[in-house]
Design a protein around this motif. Structure first.
Motif, PDB file in Angstrom:
ATOM      1  N   MET A   1       0.834  -1.190   0.000  1.00 14.70           N
ATOM      2  CA  MET A   1       0.000   0.000   0.000  1.00 14.70           C
ATOM      3  C   MET A   1       0.879   1.254   0.000  1.00 14.70           C
ATOM      4  O   MET A   1       0.608   2.211  -0.735  1.00 14.70           O
TER       5      MET A   1
ATOM      6  N   ASN B   1      -7.949  -3.913   8.723  1.00 15.41           N
ATOM      7  CA  ASN B   1      -7.843  -3.341   7.375  1.00 15.41           C
ATOM      8  C   ASN B   1      -9.147  -2.636   7.038  1.00 15.41           C
ATOM      9  O   ASN B   1     -10.040  -3.187   6.420  1.00 15.41           O
TER      10      ASN B   1
ATOM     11  N   TRP C   1      -7.360  -1.515   2.200  1.00 10.90           N
ATOM     12  CA  TRP C   1      -6.541  -1.879   1.056  1.00 10.90           C
ATOM     13  C   TRP C   1      -7.117  -3.165   0.447  1.00 10.90           C
ATOM     14  O   TRP C   1      -7.088  -4.218   1.063  1.00 10.90           O
TER      15      TRP C   1
ATOM     16  N   ASN D   1      -6.937  -6.122  -1.923  1.00 11.62           N
ATOM     17  CA  ASN D   1      -6.089  -6.971  -2.765  1.00 11.62           C
ATOM     18  C   ASN D   1      -6.811  -8.305  -2.940  1.00 11.62           C
ATOM     19  O   ASN D   1      -7.990  -8.431  -2.617  1.00 11.62           O
TER      20      ASN D   1
ATOM     21  N   SER E   1     -12.705   0.775  -0.839  1.00 12.25           N
ATOM     22  CA  SER E   1     -11.337   0.800  -1.346  1.00 12.25           C
ATOM     23  C   SER E   1     -10.667   2.150  -1.120  1.00 12.25           C
ATOM     24  O   SER E   1     -11.125   3.175  -1.632  1.00 12.25           O
TER      25      SER E   1
ATOM     26  N   ARG F   1      -7.761   2.844  -2.283  1.00 13.97           N
ATOM     27  CA  ARG F   1      -7.134   3.182  -3.563  1.00 13.97           C
ATOM     28  C   ARG F   1      -8.137   3.881  -4.475  1.00 13.97           C
ATOM     29  O   ARG F   1      -7.827   4.892  -5.106  1.00 13.97           O
TER      30      ARG F   1
END
Length: 275
Positions: free
Chosen positions: A87, A107, A121, A123, A137, A139
């Motif tokens: 990250m 998380n 994060w 993934n 998310s 991101r």
């Protein structure tokens, strides 16, 4: 798939005394607060490992849809060190201590019926949480806010709102170290400011704890909720009145056309008799 597991409250000896709580890292203090205040409404551990605390009832005097029961708080499994590093590599900076402590504990997370969020994060390991569990998310939110023109030193990490009809995103100003709340989902201008993410979570919990009672029923409206509902009710009334007016106008035209048709038929029939 494994069924959800019901858990009884953890033994009191597993928990620090209130005077010792301040020695815990801030994510553990926040969890301790959520757990001790809301565990009496139930706790569950999902097959995926997210820990849910305290149900709440959606039906209140402020809502019109059928009553339903949901989980108020949701903690997710922690990130591993290599995931934290991934990250940081993606964003191009080392996470501040407070955020590293949070992601090493959970998380992301959703709290107080989705009015306080820490985004996570996503993934391959956490993709299963991205649908239906409330893990948003981190991101994606940073990408979307760049589209809104937010400068690169602003790092978006969550949401905190006392409204029910808009998103007030949270971001860290990496130049000053301050945490800010946006005006709405389209305007990243600071609406509120805190010295740290810990201070933000403490203040948010203090505020949000007043919106639900011991049974998980909401006891007061959010900002502008009653006004907006009144506005929507007025618009709905106007739409219904317009719909009824159009219906009556259609029926009037049909009756008028029917009378003209009958009059024409009678005239035609009368003309034939006269010949």
């Amino acid at each position: 798939m494994e069924e959800f597991k019901e858990f009884k409250p953890l033994p009191e000896e597993r928990w620090p005394e209130p005077r010792e709580v301040f020695k815990l890292k801030w994510p553990q203090r926040f969890f301790h607060r959520i757990y001790t205040n809301h565990y009496h409404r139930g706790i569950r551990l999902s097959p995926f490992g997210d820990f849910m605390i305290g149900t709440y009832i959606s039906e209140t005097g402020f809502e019109s849809y059928p009553a339903s029961e949901y989980w108020m708080h949701n903690f997710f499994p922690p990130l591993m060190e290599e995931e934290l590093e991934a990250m940081e590599a993606h964003f191009g900076f080392e996470l501040p201590r407070a955020f590293r402590e949070w992601f090493s504990f959970s998380n992301g997370g959703t709290f107080y019926a989705d009015h306080l969020n820490m985004y996570g994060w996503i993934n391959e390991r956490f993709s299963r949480f991205a649908v239906g569990t409330g893990l948003w998310s981190i991101r994606k939110i940073n990408t979307s806010m760049r589209w809104q023109g937010a400068p690169g030193h602003l790092w978006f990490f969550g949401k905190y709102t006392l409204r029910w009809d808009t998103h007030n995103y949270l971001y860290l100003d990496r130049e000053t170290g301050l945490v800010h709340q946006t005006v709405n989902e389209d305007d990243w201008t600071p609406r509120s400011t805190w010295e740290s993410v810990e201070a933000l979570f403490e203040e948010a919990a203090d505020n949000l704890d007043t919106y639900w009672n011991e049974r998980g029923v909401r006891v007061k409206p959010f900002e502008r909720e009653l006004e907006r509902r009144a506005e929507w009710a007025e618009k709905d009334r106007a739409l219904k009145e317009e719909k009824e007016r159009k219906r009556q106008e259609r029926n009037r035209r049909r009756r008028e056309a029917y009378r003209k048709k009958k009059a024409a038929e009678a005239k035609k029939k009368g003309g034939k008799k006269g010949t």
